[in-house]
Design an enzyme around this catalytic site. Structure first.
Site, PDB file in Angstrom:
ATOM      1  N   ASP A   1      94.532  91.699  17.559  1.00 18.03           N
ATOM      2  CA  ASP A   1      95.642  91.051  16.879  1.00 18.03           C
ATOM      3  C   ASP A   1      95.056  89.889  16.057  1.00 18.03           C
ATOM      4  O   ASP A   1      93.940  89.440  16.314  1.00 18.03           O
ATOM      5  CB  ASP A   1      96.622  90.536  17.938  1.00 18.03           C
ATOM      6  CG  ASP A   1      97.693  89.640  17.381  1.00 18.03           C
ATOM      7  OD1 ASP A   1      98.343  90.042  16.400  1.00 18.03           O
ATOM      8  OD2 ASP A   1      97.872  88.532  17.918  1.00 18.03           O
TER       9      ASP A   1
ATOM     10  N   ASP B   1      97.168  86.782  14.505  1.00 15.86           N
ATOM     11  CA  ASP B   1      97.783  85.475  14.694  1.00 15.86           C
ATOM     12  C   ASP B   1      97.702  85.016  16.146  1.00 15.86           C
ATOM     13  O   ASP B   1      98.083  85.750  17.064  1.00 15.86           O
ATOM     14  CB  ASP B   1      99.245  85.507  14.244  1.00 15.86           C
ATOM     15  CG  ASP B   1      99.379  85.696  12.745  1.00 15.86           C
ATOM     16  OD1 ASP B   1      98.618  85.066  11.996  1.00 15.86           O
ATOM     17  OD2 ASP B   1     100.248  86.489  12.320  1.00 15.86           O
TER      18      ASP B   1
ATOM     19  N   ARG C   1     112.806  86.775   9.357  1.00 15.17           N
ATOM     20  CA  ARG C   1     111.957  85.676   8.887  1.00 15.17           C
ATOM     21  C   ARG C   1     111.599  85.839   7.418  1.00 15.17           C
ATOM     22  O   ARG C   1     111.637  84.880   6.640  1.00 15.17           O
ATOM     23  CB  ARG C   1     110.691  85.604   9.747  1.00 15.17           C
ATOM     24  CG  ARG C   1     110.935  85.074  11.153  1.00 15.17           C
ATOM     25  CD  ARG C   1     109.679  85.099  11.994  1.00 15.17           C
ATOM     26  NE  ARG C   1     109.282  86.460  12.320  1.00 15.17           N
ATOM     27  CZ  ARG C   1     108.132  86.787  12.917  1.00 15.17           C
ATOM     28  NH1 ARG C   1     107.253  85.844  13.216  1.00 15.17           N
ATOM     29  NH2 ARG C   1     107.864  88.047  13.204  1.00 15.17           N
TER      30      ARG C   1
ATOM     31  N   GLY D   1     100.824  92.180  12.993  1.00 11.46           N
ATOM     32  CA  GLY D   1     102.208  92.205  12.566  1.00 11.46           C
ATOM     33  C   GLY D   1     102.469  91.205  11.453  1.00 11.46           C
ATOM     34  O   GLY D   1     103.611  91.055  11.019  1.00 11.46           O
TER      35      GLY D   1
ATOM     36  N   ASN E   1     104.499  91.945  21.022  1.00 14.83           N
ATOM     37  CA  ASN E   1     104.263  93.115  20.180  1.00 14.83           C
ATOM     38  C   ASN E   1     102.882  93.732  20.421  1.00 14.83           C
ATOM     39  O   ASN E   1     102.596  94.824  19.939  1.00 14.83           O
ATOM     40  CB  ASN E   1     104.423  92.759  18.699  1.00 14.83           C
ATOM     41  CG  ASN E   1     103.425  91.725  18.224  1.00 14.83           C
ATOM     42  OD1 ASN E   1     103.119  90.774  18.932  1.00 14.83           O
ATOM     43  ND2 ASN E   1     102.941  91.880  17.009  1.00 14.83           N
TER      44      ASN E   1
END
Length: 297
Positions: free
Chosen positions: A88, A90, A133, A177, A247
């Site tokens: 991932d 972030d 968002r 994501g 996620n």
């Protein structure tokens, strides 16, 4: 006792050293063999038996060492080095949430952070949260991306993790994501072989409030894990995934070594293998790499 597993202890190098009494306590709990130093003062392996064979469970060991600043991981001794890394971005490879940082410059930081928190804690569907968002960005200048990029910082050990695994013939992929504007740059900085993320819609030089379909969310992350492992002819047991948010859970659960990295509470509750103190070098030590094996480029 058959030493079928390895208990790996790792500390954050910037916060202190791995003390002998801590190593001795962990060794006693797992009835382990003499520790093997992976990185002096930073990481050791303790060969031990399988969980439940007269030794403490991983959660028990972690609880016993609480407050010591020590990460504890337990892996099988065979097949420790993985042939595929999926990470991932972030709050995993980079320190923050790039969409939140973009939103700050757009003047909508508080509203976006609140949605991000709900999504990462599993309180809100990821796709729904992302669309909500991005909709708030409508009409904001696309040039804000460059300002947000200037604030992006890699987590300690990110380059070392990718470079070392690539040097040992692993495939590496950044699956986020977030957005391709950031993943393309982070992938280049760290040396990931490929990257996948979402596309922000624009109208001229402003955001149009949309995100490209299909959205890269939990199911897509798992699909990339399955695709890349099949392409390499690897069993899922030979893969490593790392992430911090809800996620990431599907891929973390299916990977041979799924690691919750400084993760949200819902992820720590679901994923046994955790790094809560150290940097990303810990993922290399969990695979049995020593300090001599590590690469930075």
């Amino acid at each position: 006792m058959t030493r079928s597993h390895c208990l790996t202890l790792v500390v954050n190098r910037a916060a202190g050293t791995l003390a002998a009494p801590v190593i001795d306590a962990a060794r006693e709990m797992v009835k382990g063999a003499a520790p093997v130093v992976l990185s002096a003062g930073e990481a050791v392996d303790i060969p031990c038996g399988a969980p439940g064979s007269g030794s403490a469970q991983l959660s028990t060991i972690r609880a016993a060492l609480n407050g010591k600043g020590v990460d504890v991981l337990l892996t099988r001794a065979r097949g420790r080095r993985k042939g595929l890394l999926i990470a991932d971005m972030d709050s995993t490879i980079v320190t923050g949430e790039t969409l939140d940082e973009l939103a700050e410059y757009a003047g909508i930081g508080e509203a976006v952070r609140a949605i991000t928190a709900r999504s990462m804690n599993g309180e809100m569907n990821f796709e729904e949260a992302l669309r909500a968002r991005v909709a708030l960005l409508r009409g904001k200048p696309e040039a804000l991306l460059e300002r947000a990029w200037a604030d992006v910082t890699l987590n300690e050990g990110a380059k070392t993790l990718v470079a070392t695994m690539r040097a040992h013939n692993a495939t590496t992929a950044l699956i986020s994501g977030g957005f391709t504007f950031f993943t393309a740059r982070v992938a280049e900085l760290c040396g990931f072989a490929e990257h996948h993320a979402n596309h922000l819609g624009t109208d001229g030089d402003v955001f149009d409030g949309t995100v490209g379909e299909p959205i890269v969310g939990p199911d897509a992350k798992l699909a990339h894990l399955e695709r890349l492992s099949a392409a390499r002819g690897l069993k899922l047991s030979a893969t490593l995934c790392v992430g911090d948010g809800a996620n990431d859970l599907p891929m973390l659960r299916q990977a041979g070594l799924g690691v919750a990295f400084h993760a949200k509470p819902v992820v720590r509750q679901a994923i046994e293998q955790q790094v809560n103190h150290a940097g990303l070098r810990a993922l290399l030590f969990a695979q049995g790499y020593t300090a001599r094996d590590l690469r930075d480029d």
